[in-house]
Write an enzyme that holds these catalytic residues in place. Structure first.
Site, PDB file in Angstrom:
ATOM      1  N   GLY A  17       0.823  -1.206   0.000  1.00  0.00           N
ATOM      2  CA  GLY A  17       0.000   0.000   0.000  1.00  0.00           C
ATOM      3  C   GLY A  17       0.858   1.257   0.000  1.00  0.00           C
ATOM      4  O   GLY A  17       2.080   1.207   0.151  1.00  0.00           O
ATOM      5  N   LYS A  42      -1.699 -10.613  -3.500  1.00  0.00           N
ATOM      6  CA  LYS A  42      -0.419 -10.306  -4.158  1.00  0.00           C
ATOM      7  C   LYS A  42       0.697 -11.253  -3.717  1.00  0.00           C
ATOM      8  O   LYS A  42       1.877 -10.966  -3.901  1.00  0.00           O
ATOM      9  CB  LYS A  42      -0.020  -8.850  -3.877  1.00  0.00           C
ATOM     10  N   ILE A  94       0.035   1.078  13.368  1.00  0.00           N
ATOM     11  CA  ILE A  94       0.201   2.486  12.980  1.00  0.00           C
ATOM     12  C   ILE A  94      -1.151   3.136  12.662  1.00  0.00           C
ATOM     13  O   ILE A  94      -1.349   4.328  12.885  1.00  0.00           O
ATOM     14  CB  ILE A  94       1.123   2.591  11.737  1.00  0.00           C
ATOM     15  N   GLU A  96      -4.605   4.900  12.022  1.00  0.00           N
ATOM     16  CA  GLU A  96      -5.447   5.843  12.754  1.00  0.00           C
ATOM     17  C   GLU A  96      -6.917   5.538  12.497  1.00  0.00           C
ATOM     18  O   GLU A  96      -7.276   4.815  11.575  1.00  0.00           O
ATOM     19  CB  GLU A  96      -5.169   7.278  12.295  1.00  0.00           C
ATOM     20  N   TYR A 157       9.465  13.076  18.995  1.00  0.00           N
ATOM     21  CA  TYR A 157      10.552  13.515  18.110  1.00  0.00           C
ATOM     22  C   TYR A 157      11.291  14.706  18.709  1.00  0.00           C
ATOM     23  O   TYR A 157      12.517  14.770  18.682  1.00  0.00           O
ATOM     24  CB  TYR A 157      10.012  13.905  16.733  1.00  0.00           C
ATOM     25  N   GLU A 207      -0.221  13.691  28.081  1.00  0.00           N
ATOM     26  CA  GLU A 207      -1.019  14.827  27.646  1.00  0.00           C
ATOM     27  C   GLU A 207      -2.356  14.784  28.361  1.00  0.00           C
ATOM     28  O   GLU A 207      -2.696  13.793  29.017  1.00  0.00           O
ATOM     29  CB  GLU A 207      -1.207  14.823  26.122  1.00  0.00           C
ATOM     30  N   HIS A 245      -5.514  14.397  19.746  1.00  0.00           N
ATOM     31  CA  HIS A 245      -5.809  12.978  19.834  1.00  0.00           C
ATOM     32  C   HIS A 245      -7.210  12.725  20.366  1.00  0.00           C
ATOM     33  O   HIS A 245      -7.709  13.446  21.206  1.00  0.00           O
ATOM     34  CB  HIS A 245      -4.814  12.286  20.778  1.00  0.00           C
TER      35      HIS A 245
END
Length: 286
Positions: A17, A42, A94, A96, A157, A207, A245
């Site tokens: 993808g 595939k 990963i 969302e 990060y 948070e 979020h």
């Protein structure tokens, strides 16, 4: 280092993808040990020299793998997660926008199967110098002895970069995910860092919203001996405010930055006023 080490043998679910292919290239460039990928229909193809299979079941018949990263669209992510959880030790989701009831079923199934799930809605996990199962930029990380666990990808990060610029490094960094329901929580990750001889201190980035940080504070007070430095994002957000979020929603006076910071300080955690202070505090500690 925790979870992701030299013995981790990875599968990419959704390798052909748009997101899967882009981030697989980045993970391979970082020497991540990716042995195979899945893309239903595939099977038999290759991507960047990596064999593609129709399912994880086909892969496990051919080779020894123990971890997966999922780049499957939200409507199909639960099925992909269940397939991985049933056969592997570590699953990084990963994706969302997975429906909350799907995430609840994923988390429950993972606990039943004894599988470690990171996410959903996570930037993933990186062990600097070893590999990454995620989407984070690798140049900001440096091998070292500070473990980072976070609810926010961007702040992960920022803090990692400042730690690197301060001449320090990270043992492993991971995001637990920003959704209301996720797999592993702060306490479980902090315990793994506590047990890891390569981690000397931990940075915990929380948070507003939910009670994950308060629960972590209770756990730290009773179980963690290594130094923990924390930062809570969203201190100026008003009640009822959503902060990026889905999991960061304040309800009445619970889940505010103040309640989280108070609980952490009571547990002996040094709480930074700004994320930029974490690196300097770590320098003093180490």
């Amino acid at each position: 280092m925790i979870f992701l080490n030299e013995d981790t043998k990875c599968v990419v679910q959704g390798i052909t993808g748009k997101q899967g292919s882009f981030h697989t290239r980045s993970m391979l460039e970082y020497d991540t040990n990716i042995l195979a990928g899945t893309s239903p229909g595939k099977g038999g193809q290759e991507f960047e020299g990596i064999p593609v299979y129709n399912s994880i079941g086909e892969i496990t018949e051919q080779m020894d793998v123990n971890a997966s990263i999922i780049f499957i669209p939200a409507p199909f992510a639960k099925d992909a997660a269940f397939e991985a959880i049933s056969q592997l030790e570590l699953v990084v989701i990963i994706t969302e926008h997975i429906p909350v009831h799907d995430s609840m079923e994923i988390a429950q199934y993972a606990r039943r199967m004894g599988c470690k799930v990171i996410g959903p809605n996570t930037p993933g996990i990186i062990t600097p110098g070893v590999g990454k199962l995620g989407i984070m930029p690798t140049h900001i990380f440096n091998p070292g002895d500070i473990g980072i666990v976070s609810r926010s990808g961007t702040l992960t990060y920022e803090v990692a970069s400042q730690i690197t610029q301060a001449g320090l490094g990270q043992s492993t960094c991971l995001g637990i995910g920003g959704d209301p329901v996720v797999g592993m929580d702060f306490a479980e990750i902090l315990q793994k860092f506590e047990e890891d001889p390569g981690t000397k201190a931990m940075a915990m980035i929380g948070e507003i919203g939910g009670n994950a940080e308060e629960k972590a504070a209770e756990y730290i007070a009773e179980n963690i001996t290594k130094p923990v430095v924390a930062y809570i994002a969203g201190r100026t957000a008003p009640p009822g405010k959503r902060m990026g979020h889905a999991g960061a929603i304040i309800e009445s006076n619970a889940g505010t930055a103040e309640t989280k910071m108070k609980a952490l300080k009571a547990a002996g955690v040094e709480v930074a006023e700004q994320p930029s202070q974490i690196a300097s505090v770590m320098k003093d500690i180490l």
